[in-house]
Design a protein around this motif. Structure first.
Motif, PDB file in Angstrom:
ATOM      1  N   LEU A  40       0.846  -1.190   0.000  1.00  0.00           N
ATOM      2  CA  LEU A  40       0.000   0.000   0.000  1.00  0.00           C
ATOM      3  C   LEU A  40       0.883   1.241   0.000  1.00  0.00           C
ATOM      4  O   LEU A  40       2.052   1.197   0.381  1.00  0.00           O
ATOM      5  CB  LEU A  40      -0.916  -0.005   1.232  1.00  0.00           C
ATOM      6  N   ASP A 138      -5.909  -1.439   5.038  1.00  0.00           N
ATOM      7  CA  ASP A 138      -5.611  -0.063   4.664  1.00  0.00           C
ATOM      8  C   ASP A 138      -6.359   0.922   5.558  1.00  0.00           C
ATOM      9  O   ASP A 138      -5.797   1.915   6.029  1.00  0.00           O
ATOM     10  CB  ASP A 138      -5.990   0.159   3.194  1.00  0.00           C
ATOM     11  N   SER A 233      -7.200  -1.131  -2.183  1.00  0.00           N
ATOM     12  CA  SER A 233      -7.020  -0.317  -0.985  1.00  0.00           C
ATOM     13  C   SER A 233      -8.374   0.267  -0.569  1.00  0.00           C
ATOM     14  O   SER A 233      -9.364   0.160  -1.289  1.00  0.00           O
ATOM     15  CB  SER A 233      -6.024   0.817  -1.255  1.00  0.00           C
TER      16      SER A 233
END
Length: 297
Positions: A40, A138, A233
């Motif tokens: 991420l 996330d 995400s």
């Protein structure tokens, strides 16, 4: 699959694969968590270490043990469906593809059977569960708006509809098709080779074959996994946007971000997955055979 595959009922493949998937996902989840964190986008001023053990240690110190298993329930449930479907479809396709005289597949057909089962698994189970797992991980480090897996699913559904749950479908399917082709295909190639050489099939050989399959799978499919993570995400991104953002952030080497973390997981997960599958199938096969004999014709 060291047992006689031709005698394995579909229900045994499905159940044994589901059990193996749940055990493997839960046992290796901290590595999956670390790998996803690395892939991420980094927060400003907070670089992510490359060492998976360091990532796990840092999260444990700052956020506690529960944080390392954020999204695990979603992945575990998804793995039951994913691996159940994957083993079931692979065993079915394999029976269709194999040479009836030698009772084996060519290496190319083994990979093809794995690829087809990966596509089926991505469509029916993998994409939505991977999407929610990634979104939960996330969200936990950024907005913290999801109260849990169910709340995350409801929120994404309300905001984006069913397409929100299938965000990253292209990247996930490419990854699953490739990963399942190499994982199931490599394992089957090794088993067929061992059968022709009359090498005894034990827990050790099953685990070793699974580890080798995990290494091959990781090295061959890492770029697809990185793209998939960016797509899934909490904010989401298209496959093209994810591709561009990786290039912008890290260049071509960015597609291999998280390789060491994923290797740490897939080497062991391959061994655990196939060993558990063999054990569960060997346990369930006689049970279903006895049950079938008791059913009056």
């Amino acid at each position: 699959m060291s047992h006689d595959d031709s005698s394995t009922p579909a229900i045994v493949s499905l159940l044994a694969g589901g059990i193996a998937g749940a055990v493997e996902a839960t046992a290796t989840y901290p590595f999956e968590f670390a790998k996803t964190r690395v892939q991420l986008r980094e927060q400003k001023g907070v670089p992510t270490p490359r060492n998976p053990f360091l990532v796990v240690a840092n999260v444990y110190k700052t956020e506690g043990l529960a944080a390392l298993y954020k999204g695990c329930s979603t992945l575990a449930v998804g793995s039951v469906a994913k691996d159940g479907i994957r083993f079931l479809s692979f065993d079915y396709v394999k029976e269709t593809f194999k040479d009836p005289e030698t009772d084996t597949l060519t290496p190319l057909r083994s990979l093809g059977a794995g690829m087809m089962s990966g596509i089926v698994a991505s469509l029916l189970a993998v994409t939505p569960t991977e999407r929610m797992k990634t979104a939960l991980i996330d969200d936990a480090r950024t907005e913290k708006r999801f109260r849990g897996a169910t709340h995350a699913v409801v929120t994404v559904w309300k905001e984006h509809g069913i397409l929100g749950l299938y965000r990253g479908f292209a990247g996930t399917t490419l990854k699953q098709a490739g990963a399942t082709a190499f994982r199931m295909g490599t394992y089957n190639i090794l088993k067929d080779y061992e059968r022709t050489r009359q090498i005894p099939q034990t827990v050790v050989t099953n685990f070793a074959n699974g580890c080798v399959a995990g290494i091959v799978t990781t090295l061959a499919t890492q770029p697809f996994d990185t793209i998939k993570t960016r797509c899934q995400s909490s904010q989401g991104a298209s496959t093209v946007e994810a591709f561009k953002s990786i290039i912008a952030d890290y260049g071509m080497k960015g597609f291999w971000k998280g390789t060491s973390m994923r290797l740490g997981r897939t080497v062991f997960s391959g061994g655990i997955l196939f060993t558990t599958y063999e054990w569960a199938a060997a346990l369930l096969n006689p049970a279903f055979a006895k049950a079938k004999q008791k059913v009056p014709i």
